[in-house]
Motif scaffolding. Structure first.
Motif, mmCIF file in Angstrom:
data_model
loop_
_atom_site.group_PDB
_atom_site.id
_atom_site.type_symbol
_atom_site.label_atom_id
_atom_site.label_comp_id
_atom_site.label_asym_id
_atom_site.label_seq_id
_atom_site.Cartn_x
_atom_site.Cartn_y
_atom_site.Cartn_z
ATOM 1 N N SER A 17 0.848 -1.194 0.000
ATOM 2 C CA SER A 17 0.000 0.000 0.000
ATOM 3 C C SER A 17 0.884 1.244 0.000
ATOM 4 C CB SER A 17 -0.885 -0.001 1.244
ATOM 5 O OG SER A 17 -1.385 1.277 1.529
ATOM 6 N N ILE A 18 0.554 2.183 -0.869
ATOM 7 C CA ILE A 18 1.309 3.441 -0.898
ATOM 8 C C ILE A 18 0.981 4.260 0.349
ATOM 9 C CG2 ILE A 18 1.621 5.631 -2.126
ATOM 10 C CD1 ILE A 18 1.285 4.035 -4.748
ATOM 11 N N THR A 19 -0.290 4.257 0.742
ATOM 12 C CA THR A 19 -0.694 5.004 1.938
ATOM 13 C C THR A 19 -0.024 4.441 3.186
ATOM 14 O OG1 THR A 19 -2.825 5.479 0.898
ATOM 15 C CG2 THR A 19 -2.684 5.794 3.289
ATOM 16 N N GLY A 20 -0.018 3.119 3.321
ATOM 17 C CA GLY A 20 0.621 2.488 4.480
ATOM 18 C C GLY A 20 2.118 2.741 4.499
ATOM 19 N N ALA A 21 2.748 2.680 3.329
ATOM 20 C CA ALA A 21 4.189 2.943 3.248
ATOM 21 C C ALA A 21 4.483 4.394 3.609
ATOM 22 C CB ALA A 21 4.713 2.620 1.853
ATOM 23 N N ALA A 22 3.646 5.307 3.140
ATOM 24 C CA ALA A 22 3.843 6.727 3.450
ATOM 25 C C ALA A 22 3.796 6.957 4.959
ATOM 26 C CB ALA A 22 2.787 7.577 2.742
ATOM 27 N N ARG A 23 2.861 6.276 5.622
ATOM 28 C CA ARG A 23 2.776 6.387 7.088
ATOM 29 C C ARG A 23 4.063 5.874 7.737
ATOM 30 N NH1 ARG A 23 -2.736 5.384 6.986
ATOM 31 N NH2 ARG A 23 -2.401 3.140 6.851
ATOM 32 N N GLN A 24 4.551 4.712 7.291
ATOM 33 C CA GLN A 24 5.769 4.128 7.841
ATOM 34 C C GLN A 24 6.988 5.015 7.597
ATOM 35 O OE1 GLN A 24 4.240 1.524 9.855
ATOM 36 N NE2 GLN A 24 6.350 0.938 9.577
ATOM 37 N N LEU A 25 7.012 5.671 6.438
ATOM 38 C CA LEU A 25 8.167 6.493 6.056
ATOM 39 C C LEU A 25 8.069 7.929 6.565
ATOM 40 C CD1 LEU A 25 8.372 5.214 2.377
ATOM 41 C CD2 LEU A 25 10.089 4.804 4.170
ATOM 42 N N PHE A 26 6.911 8.273 7.168
ATOM 43 C CA PHE A 26 6.676 9.628 7.675
ATOM 44 C C PHE A 26 6.772 10.672 6.560
ATOM 45 C CE2 PHE A 26 8.375 7.211 11.279
ATOM 46 C CZ PHE A 26 7.310 7.323 12.168
ATOM 47 N N ILE A 27 6.193 10.328 5.407
ATOM 48 C CA ILE A 27 6.099 11.290 4.305
ATOM 49 C C ILE A 27 4.655 11.304 3.822
ATOM 50 C CG2 ILE A 27 8.508 11.064 3.581
ATOM 51 C CD1 ILE A 27 7.645 9.266 1.326
ATOM 52 N N SER A 28 4.288 12.316 3.064
ATOM 53 C CA SER A 28 2.906 12.394 2.595
ATOM 54 C C SER A 28 2.681 11.419 1.448
ATOM 55 C CB SER A 28 2.568 13.824 2.162
ATOM 56 O OG SER A 28 3.232 14.128 0.952
ATOM 57 N N GLN A 29 1.458 10.911 1.383
ATOM 58 C CA GLN A 29 1.109 9.946 0.331
ATOM 59 C C GLN A 29 1.249 10.544 -1.063
ATOM 60 O OE1 GLN A 29 -2.105 9.942 -1.515
ATOM 61 N NE2 GLN A 29 -1.226 8.276 -2.730
ATOM 62 N N PRO A 30 0.816 11.802 -1.292
ATOM 63 C CA PRO A 30 0.986 12.368 -2.640
ATOM 64 C C PRO A 30 2.465 12.480 -3.062
ATOM 65 C CG PRO A 30 -0.635 13.635 -1.409
ATOM 66 C CD PRO A 30 -0.002 12.681 -0.440
ATOM 67 N N ASN A 31 3.339 12.840 -2.115
ATOM 68 C CA ASN A 31 4.767 12.937 -2.451
ATOM 69 C C ASN A 31 5.351 11.560 -2.762
ATOM 70 O OD1 ASN A 31 4.899 15.701 -2.221
ATOM 71 N ND2 ASN A 31 5.625 15.674 -0.113
ATOM 72 N N LEU A 32 4.951 10.557 -1.998
ATOM 73 C CA LEU A 32 5.433 9.202 -2.249
ATOM 74 C C LEU A 32 4.947 8.714 -3.617
ATOM 75 C CD1 LEU A 32 6.900 6.646 -1.413
ATOM 76 C CD2 LEU A 32 4.871 5.968 -0.123
ATOM 77 N N SER A 33 3.678 8.946 -3.924
ATOM 78 C CA SER A 33 3.136 8.554 -5.233
ATOM 79 C C SER A 33 3.891 9.247 -6.362
ATOM 80 C CB SER A 33 1.648 8.907 -5.330
ATOM 81 O OG SER A 33 0.895 8.109 -4.454
ATOM 82 N N ARG A 34 4.156 10.531 -6.193
ATOM 83 C CA ARG A 34 4.893 11.284 -7.219
ATOM 84 C C ARG A 34 6.304 10.713 -7.410
ATOM 85 N NH1 ARG A 34 6.389 16.022 -4.804
ATOM 86 N NH2 ARG A 34 8.352 14.966 -4.511
ATOM 87 N N ASP A 35 7.011 10.415 -6.293
ATOM 88 C CA ASP A 35 8.370 9.866 -6.386
ATOM 89 C C ASP A 35 8.384 8.528 -7.116
ATOM 90 O OD1 ASP A 35 9.475 12.043 -5.095
ATOM 91 O OD2 ASP A 35 9.593 11.054 -3.136
ATOM 92 N N ILE A 36 7.396 7.686 -6.823
ATOM 93 C CA ILE A 36 7.326 6.379 -7.483
ATOM 94 C C ILE A 36 7.018 6.557 -8.967
ATOM 95 C CG2 ILE A 36 6.065 4.190 -7.614
ATOM 96 C CD1 ILE A 36 5.736 4.407 -4.546
#
Length: 159
Positions: A17-36
């Motif tokens: 899950s991108i949302t779950g990973a974002a929580r674990q990484l302490f970053i926002s979900q939109p930024n994580l999605s953009r990076d991927i």
């Protein structure tokens, strides 16, 4: 390709899950999605198939993730190696009075206790006041001073 983004996609795979990973990484979900998304554009294929139930790696994505895990692991091993090397080094700046017995004693001590380590020794022969000054301003890590016995009571704090 950025090492942090490799760590991100590994976390996404682990969480499915991108949302779950974002929580674990302490970053926002939109930024994580953009990076991927940017990484996928850079490498020319999709790492994950996205759905409402989360993400799963594509076939090519599984191969990519296996290589990414090895790359991150190798980088961590390199960091650990460099950190260990730094800890194994000895750096000493010492101020001493001119006396051959002190030089011999320090040389003997270092040769016995510094085996396998890189030494950096700055050995200054100085007077007592200069030695005290260098230690107090932290330009020297240690000093040896000599004084006549009759001055001991005035130089040492009461016990």
């Amino acid at each position: 390709m950025n090492l942090n983004v490799l760590r991100y996609v590994i976390e996404v795979e682990k969480n499915r899950s991108i949302t779950g990973a974002a929580r674990q990484l302490f970053i926002s979900q939109p930024n994580l999605s953009r990076d991927i998304r940017e990484l996928e554009e850079e490498i020319g294929f999709s790492i994950f198939t996205r759905s409402s139930r989360g993400v799963i790696p594509t076939e090519k994505g599984r191969e990519f993730l296996a290589l990414a895990k090895r790359a991150v692991k190798q980088y961590q091993a390199l960091e650990n190696y460099c950190t260990r090397e730094e800890r194994d080094n000895i750096s000493l700046h010492i101020c001493v009075p001119r006396a051959s017995y002190i030089t011999c004693a320090l040389t003997s001590f270092l040769s016995k206790n510094a085996r396998g380590r890189q030494l950096s020794v700055n050995y200054n022969e100085t007077g007592t006041l200069d030695a005290i000054s260098h230690v107090s301003d932290r330009s020297a890590s240690m000093a040896i001073i000599r004084y006549p016995d009759r001055y001991e009571k005035t130089l040492l704090p009461p016990s």
